[in-house]
Design a protein around this motif. Structure first.
Motif, short mmCIF file in Angstrom:
data_model
loop_
_atom_site.label_atom_id
_atom_site.label_comp_id
_atom_site.label_asym_id
_atom_site.label_seq_id
_atom_site.Cartn_x
_atom_site.Cartn_y
_atom_site.Cartn_z
N THR A 140 61.45 56.77 23.36
CA THR A 140 61.29 57.76 24.41
C THR A 140 61.43 57.07 25.77
N SER A 166 58.25 63.45 28.62
CA SER A 166 59.17 62.34 28.44
C SER A 166 60.58 62.77 28.05
N VAL A 210 51.58 68.49 22.19
CA VAL A 210 52.63 67.60 21.71
C VAL A 210 53.64 68.47 20.96
N VAL A 237 55.49 65.52 25.17
CA VAL A 237 54.21 66.11 25.54
C VAL A 237 54.39 66.99 26.75
N SER A 248 56.34 64.68 17.89
CA SER A 248 56.15 63.25 17.94
C SER A 248 56.59 62.62 16.63
N ASP A 254 52.56 61.49 27.84
CA ASP A 254 53.27 60.72 26.82
C ASP A 254 53.26 59.23 27.20
#
Lengths: 359, 359
Positions: free
Chosen positions: B206, B220, B146, B141, B149, B175
């Motif tokens: 993550t 992240s 985003v 993010v 994901s 995130d």
């Protein structure tokens, strides 16, 4: 005790005005009004004030951003605030006295004999008048201590304290790669990078990260000790398969130019080493990119020569180890300040501290 | 236009006082005077002011730091400033309304049907009175978008804009791993960590990094896509040998408890998987630790169970891939807030924005 509010605010505005001119060069009062979001009259008063104290002067010329006829510009007086910057290497010291606005006022270099004390040599080069003093050196540097430096052979050395003892003044200590990253961001052409990763090839391999203009806290990235070959060659750090060990950095760092020349003339062993080294470097970088998400990577020190002759294997190994989303926004290139980056970045780190202190 | 200095200073002091009480709980006026470095009379005036505006109240009790007889404490009024926090997962949404001081005032959870629009569901859970709204979700993010994901199946989705369209208010998007890191730092017991690395096991892996209390810029760390086996198993990201692919995360993430139970009962395949996964995780962590230099690592989500049953292989693989200097200061443990970390961290991220705005 807290300062009266008006005094505190004026201090902060003075610092903001000086920093603006230091970073962006001479500007008109109108440009300063716009850039700092202050009233025209406030800017006028500050500029007069700072001219009286000898920090600013008015000149005639064109500011960086504008075209058209020359106008009256506000500019820094370089001598009014100076920073001592030193770069310590295994075999030599480099010194620069940098003035407000970024001009290098003095410059010297001295060879370090085998076994000579770097601190004493620093004391011989620098003088006490600078507003800040910053030393850059290769290794894992954190809060004034060199935890580990392959190149200098130091372990847990409290360098800031040693420098203070030798020179009688306070020092800030940064690692070479991070200093060079700061230098390229502040005075090179990497200002657009949100996250700038600078790779430094010395006797070891380190990397520095600058995020939106600020050095990452906690010092450099130990790029040379990313394990690229589990169970591989023994490294002097005690691990196996580190990038430095696999690349045989010790053997090649000193004569990278000869190696690339030999490869260019068809030497098979040199070619093999370059290709393998490029692949190993690309793979280690993949992990670093995945962990830190930079948008620009600069290959500095002797990694510059390596990258210029092995860009293809570096890029393909990086492509095999980096998410497409992280790769797509990534620029790879060589630093414009070359060997000067760390010294310039050390000076900029000093000015950052000076402005922070003024606020 | 710039505010008059006294007004600006008073605003900043108000923000500092509220933040101090929010983070550290009820305190006496003497403690506040000490903590904020302001005059006793300034603290008195601010406290009266903030009591009048309904943000603070006086209570009797003992402050966290002190022993002895109860005294008059200044405390937050939780309802005076609230933050909406949402955690979006593939199959459900969790919501908390958190008040000044950190108290959870409302809490709800809703299942997301396959194919349901998470944004509409968020709109159903939240209301417009909160001072800030923050949504946490697993993935890469950055600045409201985003990028990628694995868990939600989103690529380059502009989530902040989508949430604003669905709810009619501004959202901050973070995130899950970074939010959980912030939560553990602010409300767990990781306050001492200078660099806190939080590993989140969901449908992907993550990690989030908090440096001196602030989330690392740029989102992240894509831990699951560190390549641990060059040329290894194909990963759905397009690379080969990613940690997620090697660990067969998709197959095991959902029933880690059954796997650890089976291993405990002597199931050879489950044991093998746990050992190999621990080794792969440790090796990927080695690269992340070398690149980011944390002093604390928390194993969150289902990595908590994995770590509790495979600490030895994780630690030994980490030891083989991390410089002794980085390893020696490193603590490995599990998060105290458990599954709540991301939601609490999202709320704290919102309060951080509220205090920043006040200044």
């Amino acid at each position: 005790m807290a300062l009266p509010p008006a005094v505190e605010l004026r201090r902060r505005n003075r610092a903001a005005l000086l920093e603006q001119l230091h970073r962006h060069g001479p500007q008109t009062r109108a440009e300063l009004t716009e850039a700092l979001g202050l009233n025209r009259s406030t800017i006028g008063a500050l500029a007069t004030d700072l001219a009286d104290s000898g920090h600013l002067q008015e000149t005639t010329g064109q500011s960086t951003g504008s075209a058209g006829r020359p106008s009256t510009l506000v500019a820094c007086v370089p001598q009014s605030i100076t920073v001592s910057a030193v770069e310590i290497r295994a075999d030599r010291l480099r010194f620069a006295l940098v003035g407000l606005g970024g001009e290098v006022l003095e410059r010297s270099e001295t060879a370090l004999e085998e076994g000579a004390d770097a601190m004493t040599a620093v004391a011989g080069l620098t003088r006490g008048t600078a507003a800040a003093a910053v030393a850059a050196m290769p290794g894992l540097v954190d809060e004034g201590t060199v935890a580990h430096s392959t190149e200098l052979g130091w372990v847990d050395r409290r360098v800031a304290a040693d420098l203070e003892a030798a020179t009688g003044r306070e020092w800030k200590v940064v690692d070479t790669a991070t200093a060079a990253a700061v230098g390229e961001w502040a005075r090179g052409d990497a200002r657009e990078a949100r996250k700038l990763l600078y790779l430094h090839g010395g006797r070891g391999l380190t990397a520095g990260l600058v995020i939106e203009g600020r050095a990452q806290r906690g010092g450099s990235i130990q790029l040379g000790h990313i394990v690229v070959e589990p169970g591989g060659r023994e490294c002097e750090c005690g691990l196996r398969g580190c990038l430095e060990a696999e690349m045989e950095v010790r053997a090649y760092a000193e004569d990278i130019e000869r190696t690339t020349l030999a490869a260019g003339m068809g030497d098979g062993a040199a070619r093999d080493w370059l290709r393998r080294s490029g692949e190993d470097l690309g793979r280690a970088l993949g992990a670093v990119v995945t962990a830190t998400g930079p948008d620009e990577i600069l290959f500095g020190g002797w990694l510059r020569e390596l990258y210029l002759s092995t860009a293809a294997p570096v890029r393909s190994a990086l492509a095999e180890t980096t998410l497409p989303h992280l790769r797509s926004k990534l620029r790879l290139r060589t630093p414009v300040l070359g060997d000067e980056g760390a010294l310039i970045g050390a000076a900029e780190t000093g000015f950052e501290a000076v402005f922070d202190r003024m606020r």
